[in-house]
Enzyme design. Structure first.
Site, mmCIF file in Angstrom:
data_model
loop_
_atom_site.group_PDB
_atom_site.id
_atom_site.type_symbol
_atom_site.label_atom_id
_atom_site.label_comp_id
_atom_site.label_asym_id
_atom_site.label_seq_id
_atom_site.Cartn_x
_atom_site.Cartn_y
_atom_site.Cartn_z
ATOM 1 N N CYS A 13 0.862 -1.180 0.000
ATOM 2 C CA CYS A 13 0.000 0.000 0.000
ATOM 3 C C CYS A 13 0.900 1.231 0.000
ATOM 4 O O CYS A 13 2.118 1.111 -0.160
ATOM 5 C CB CYS A 13 -0.977 -0.011 1.183
ATOM 6 S SG CYS A 13 -0.221 0.111 2.809
ATOM 7 N N ASN A 16 2.610 1.423 4.029
ATOM 8 C CA ASN A 16 2.945 0.158 4.728
ATOM 9 C C ASN A 16 2.810 0.285 6.245
ATOM 10 O O ASN A 16 3.557 -0.357 7.010
ATOM 11 C CB ASN A 16 4.357 -0.304 4.339
ATOM 12 C CG ASN A 16 4.676 -1.734 4.759
ATOM 13 O OD1 ASN A 16 5.817 -2.057 5.085
ATOM 14 N ND2 ASN A 16 3.697 -2.634 4.761
ATOM 15 N N CYS A 18 -0.828 0.961 7.331
ATOM 16 C CA CYS A 18 -2.285 0.763 7.529
ATOM 17 C C CYS A 18 -2.779 -0.516 6.855
ATOM 18 O O CYS A 18 -2.961 -1.544 7.480
ATOM 19 C CB CYS A 18 -3.046 1.970 6.982
ATOM 20 S SG CYS A 18 -2.718 3.518 7.832
ATOM 21 N N ARG A 19 -2.964 -0.455 5.530
ATOM 22 C CA ARG A 19 -3.639 -1.551 4.829
ATOM 23 C C ARG A 19 -2.763 -2.798 4.633
ATOM 24 O O ARG A 19 -3.188 -3.909 4.965
ATOM 25 C CB ARG A 19 -4.152 -1.044 3.475
ATOM 26 C CG ARG A 19 -5.248 0.018 3.587
ATOM 27 C CD ARG A 19 -5.509 0.709 2.265
ATOM 28 N NE ARG A 19 -4.396 1.598 1.899
ATOM 29 C CZ ARG A 19 -4.351 2.261 0.731
ATOM 30 N NH1 ARG A 19 -5.329 2.153 -0.151
ATOM 31 N NH2 ARG A 19 -3.317 3.042 0.465
ATOM 32 N N SER A 20 -1.567 -2.644 4.127
ATOM 33 C CA SER A 20 -0.777 -3.832 3.765
ATOM 34 C C SER A 20 -0.290 -4.638 4.971
ATOM 35 O O SER A 20 -0.251 -5.879 4.881
ATOM 36 C CB SER A 20 0.385 -3.459 2.832
ATOM 37 O OG SER A 20 1.198 -2.438 3.368
ATOM 38 N N ASP A 130 -7.625 3.954 1.334
ATOM 39 C CA ASP A 130 -6.646 4.395 2.330
ATOM 40 C C ASP A 130 -7.371 4.969 3.555
ATOM 41 O O ASP A 130 -8.063 5.975 3.432
ATOM 42 C CB ASP A 130 -5.754 5.463 1.690
ATOM 43 C CG ASP A 130 -4.588 5.851 2.589
ATOM 44 O OD1 ASP A 130 -3.619 6.410 2.050
ATOM 45 O OD2 ASP A 130 -4.655 5.601 3.810
#
Ligand SMILES: N#Cc1ccccc1-c1cc(NCCCN2CCCCC2)c2ccccc2n1
Length: 158
Positions: A13, A16, A18-20, A130
């Protein structure tokens, strides 16, 4: 690693944090619970340098603790080597996809399959937004999407 016959997936993401890392942790838990984590190399990375060396966002950590999913990661940026050592590079939105394809084009023998993680969503939500400027519920939505997508991705590759 050289000659590894393992399957491999890198979640990516923007930052690196939050999402990934959530996707990496969810997939790692699913593969562990399925008894196949030894068959996999699993990691996550950023397209940007915004958060290098930082742990996951506290809102994501709270979400993962609530769901009993272990998450331990330090943000790193995607490297040229990632494009030849990972079979799958799965990202979150079209901006990540553009950035990754641009980086891959500068790598001589890029072999990774670069896809949206959302491609695997049974509910067809292609984009994982995001949550950086969002709330706890936005992190919860990221988590739920990652659960659906990682489950389907593991199933497809088992
Ligand atoms: N950029 C954007 C953006 C646009 C829309 C929605 C979210 C974001 C956004 C912003 C972040 N950090 C604030 C700006 C960082 N600085 C930007 C200029 C260079 C120096 C660094 C994030 C940090 C970690 C993970 C995701 C992030 N996502």
């Amino acid at each position: 690693m050289a000659g590894s016959n393992k399957k491999s997936v890198l979640f990516v993401c923007l930052g690196n944090i939050c999402r990934s890392p959530i996707a990496e942790a969810v997939f790692k838990k699913m593969a562990t619970d399925a008894g196949v984590v030894h068959e996999w190399i699993i990691d996550s990375a950023a397209t940007s340098t915004y958060e290098l060396g930082n742990p996951p966002d506290y809102r994501g950590q709270a979400c993962m603790e609530k769901h009993n999913v272990p998450m331990r990661h330090i943000a790193r940026q995607v490297t040229k080597n990632d494009f030849t050592s990972f079979e799958y590079i799965l990202c979150m939105d079209d901006s990540n996809l553009r950035d990754l394809k641009s980086k891959a084009s500068a790598v001589k023998n890029s072999s990774a399959k670069i896809e949206l993680l959302g491609l695997y969503d049974p509910q067809n939500q292609r984009i994982i937004e995001d949550p950086y400027y969002g709330s706890a519920s936005d992190f919860e939505k990221v988590y739920e999407q990652c659960v659906r997508c990682c489950s389907a991705f593991l199933e497809k590759n088992s």
